[in-house]
Design a protein around this motif. Structure first.
Motif, PDB file in Angstrom:
ATOM      1  N   SER A 261       0.794  -1.299   0.135  1.00 12.27           N
ATOM      2  CA  SER A 261       0.103   0.116   0.189  1.00 12.27           C
ATOM      3  C   SER A 261       0.847   1.383   0.240  1.00 12.27           C
ATOM      4  CB  SER A 261      -0.793  -0.100   1.211  1.00 12.27           C
ATOM      5  OG  SER A 261      -1.868  -0.858   1.093  1.00 12.27           O
ATOM      6  N   ASP A 262       0.206   2.069  -0.730  1.00  7.84           N
ATOM      7  CA  ASP A 262       0.760   3.707  -0.429  1.00  7.84           C
ATOM      8  C   ASP A 262       0.632   4.522   0.724  1.00  7.84           C
ATOM      9  OD1 ASP A 262       1.844   3.530  -2.824  1.00  7.84           O
ATOM     10  OD2 ASP A 262       0.742   5.051  -3.927  1.00  7.84           O
ATOM     11  N   HIS A 263      -0.639   4.023   1.314  1.00  2.82           N
ATOM     12  CA  HIS A 263      -1.177   4.744   2.531  1.00  2.82           C
ATOM     13  C   HIS A 263      -1.688   3.809   3.724  1.00  2.82           C
ATOM     14  CE1 HIS A 263      -2.012   7.889  -0.464  1.00  2.82           C
ATOM     15  NE2 HIS A 263      -1.760   8.755   0.359  1.00  2.82           N
ATOM     16  N   PHE A 264      -1.026   3.941   4.799  1.00  2.00           N
ATOM     17  CA  PHE A 264      -1.674   3.385   6.112  1.00  2.00           C
ATOM     18  C   PHE A 264      -2.614   3.930   6.837  1.00  2.00           C
ATOM     19  CE2 PHE A 264       3.365   2.717   6.362  1.00  2.00           C
ATOM     20  CZ  PHE A 264       3.385   1.461   5.483  1.00  2.00           C
ATOM     21  N   LEU A 265      -3.453   3.369   7.124  1.00  2.00           N
ATOM     22  CA  LEU A 265      -4.859   3.968   7.821  1.00  2.00           C
ATOM     23  C   LEU A 265      -4.917   3.339   9.310  1.00  2.00           C
ATOM     24  CD1 LEU A 265      -7.288   6.061   8.027  1.00  2.00           C
ATOM     25  CD2 LEU A 265      -8.641   3.827   7.252  1.00  2.00           C
ATOM     26  N   PHE A 266      -4.605   4.480  10.177  1.00  2.00           N
ATOM     27  CA  PHE A 266      -4.565   3.819  11.516  1.00  2.00           C
ATOM     28  C   PHE A 266      -6.088   4.270  12.439  1.00  2.00           C
ATOM     29  CE2 PHE A 266      -4.320   4.747  16.258  1.00  2.00           C
ATOM     30  CZ  PHE A 266      -3.579   3.830  16.718  1.00  2.00           C
ATOM     31  N   VAL A 267      -6.787   3.533  12.976  1.00  2.00           N
ATOM     32  CA  VAL A 267      -7.747   3.616  13.649  1.00  2.00           C
ATOM     33  C   VAL A 267      -7.731   3.585  15.218  1.00  2.00           C
ATOM     34  CG1 VAL A 267     -10.300   3.355  14.027  1.00  2.00           C
ATOM     35  CG2 VAL A 267      -9.370   2.885  11.735  1.00  2.00           C
ATOM     36  N   GLY A 268      -7.651   4.413  16.221  1.00  2.00           N
ATOM     37  CA  GLY A 268      -7.491   4.212  17.511  1.00  2.00           C
ATOM     38  C   GLY A 268      -8.653   5.074  18.417  1.00  2.00           C
ATOM     39  N   LYS A 269      -8.823   4.439  19.658  1.00  2.00           N
ATOM     40  CA  LYS A 269      -9.599   4.915  20.516  1.00  2.00           C
ATOM     41  C   LYS A 269      -8.702   5.609  21.681  1.00  2.00           C
ATOM     42  CE  LYS A 269     -13.132   2.738  21.653  1.00  2.00           C
ATOM     43  NZ  LYS A 269     -13.962   1.464  22.386  1.00  2.00           N
ATOM     44  N   LYS A 270      -9.166   6.634  22.000  1.00  2.00           N
ATOM     45  CA  LYS A 270      -8.380   7.658  23.008  1.00  2.00           C
ATOM     46  C   LYS A 270      -8.027   6.785  24.253  1.00  2.00           C
ATOM     47  CE  LYS A 270      -8.783  12.246  25.689  1.00  2.00           C
ATOM     48  NZ  LYS A 270      -9.298  13.321  25.765  1.00  2.00           N
ATOM     49  N   ILE A 271      -6.907   6.787  24.636  1.00  2.00           N
ATOM     50  CA  ILE A 271      -6.524   6.218  26.039  1.00  2.00           C
ATOM     51  C   ILE A 271      -6.486   7.357  27.116  1.00  2.00           C
ATOM     52  CG2 ILE A 271      -4.641   5.262  27.276  1.00  2.00           C
ATOM     53  CD1 ILE A 271      -3.874   3.775  24.762  1.00  2.00           C
ATOM     54  N   GLU A 272      -7.306   7.237  28.041  1.00  2.00           N
ATOM     55  CA  GLU A 272      -7.259   8.109  29.183  1.00  2.00           C
ATOM     56  C   GLU A 272      -5.815   8.448  29.847  1.00  2.00           C
ATOM     57  OE1 GLU A 272     -10.030  10.373  29.517  1.00  2.00           O
ATOM     58  OE2 GLU A 272     -10.581   9.417  27.599  1.00  2.00           O
TER      59      GLU A 272
END
Length: 273
Positions: A261-272
């Motif tokens: 891939s040309d692009h990496f997509l990261f999906v993350g949930k906020k860590i308190e």
């Protein structure tokens, strides 16, 4: 010499027209796969800040789902284009504000004021690690508890692939630069005019940057095996498109798909904190 103003000027001038049509015409797989993840992780009617909103493609997609949007970019011309895109689609009422600023300075937004943050461009124009960390910290600050971050990075090998394809003899002359580049990932207009000043990353480096503040939900290569051929998607029927996109999504999270891939997509949930 690199400044964020250089990036703004690049998109206000040389890259403006290409950016208007890039996702629809040249990169439809990247767009479609990213939209699948946006649809999956961002609730309808969420408050979203789109940092590096570009021409507003993703903002329009989310606005159609009832989300309200903050449009943020360093490029004044792209901000105008994004606003016009939403207004033409009769979605102008979904715009909360339009702000010309950097991902590193979101003073226009309060703490825990947003449900989701999109950074689908800024991280690959912030050449220094402290600036990238500051952008990630700002995204963390403005997100509500449990909020979701979408962040994009560009594969470090994409520059070498394109150079080998377009000008391999010139590439041989750049061996000293390539040693530095493989370590730091920094590009400039002299060597990579289409993207200008930029930082390209590796999977390990990208993940390390983001998991300091966010719990990883997904890390995928948006193009997987389609990469430079993704415009072929526009030649297919709706059913054919979805069948191929299913395969792209299935393979995009594998090491092989990420590597292609040309692009990496990261999906993350906020860590308190």
């Amino acid at each position: 010499m690199y400044t964020e103003q250089n990036v703004a000027e690049h998109y206000d001038n040389a890259a403006f027209q290409f950016e208007l049509e890039r996702l629809e015409k040249h990169c439809p797989v990247e767009y479609a796969i990213t939209c699948r993840y946006l649809d999956r992780y961002i609730p309808k009617e969420a408050v979203v800040v789109d940092i590096g909103s570009g021409a507003g493609h993703y903002a329009a997609f989310l606005a159609k789902r009832g989300c309200s949007i903050y449009l943020i970019d360093v490029s004044a011309r792209l901000l105008d284009a994004a606003r016009e895109r939403l207004e033409r689609a009769e979605l102008g009422h979904r715009i909360r504000a339009v702000v010309q600023t950097s991902a590193t300075d979101l003073g226009c937004l309060g703490n825990e004021s947003c449900d989701a943050v999109l950074m689908l461009g800024p991280l690959y124009h912030l050449r220094e690690l402290p600036a990238r960390r500051q952008a990630v910290n700002e995204a963390h600050r403005v997100l509500k508890e449990g909020g979701i971050l979408f962040a994009a990075g560009i594969n470090r090998l994409a520059y070498l692939r394109d150079l080998f394809c377009e000008n391999p003899k010139e590439g041989v002359k750049r061996q000293a630069f390539h040693e530095e580049y493989l370590q730091a990932g920094k590009l400039d207009p002299e060597r990579a005019a289409p993207i200008g000043y930029a930082h390209l990353t590796t999977v390990e480096e990208f993940r390390s940057l983001l998991t300091e503040r966010f719990e990883e939900q997904a890390l995928v290569g948006t193009e997987s095996f389609t990469t430079v051929w993704q415009a072929k998607l526009n030649e297919l029927s709706a059913d054919e498109r979805e069948a191929w996109l299913d395969l792209v999504e299935r393979t995009g999270a594998t090491p092989e798909g990420l590597g292609h891939s040309d692009h990496f997509l990261f999906v993350g949930k906020k860590i308190e904190a």
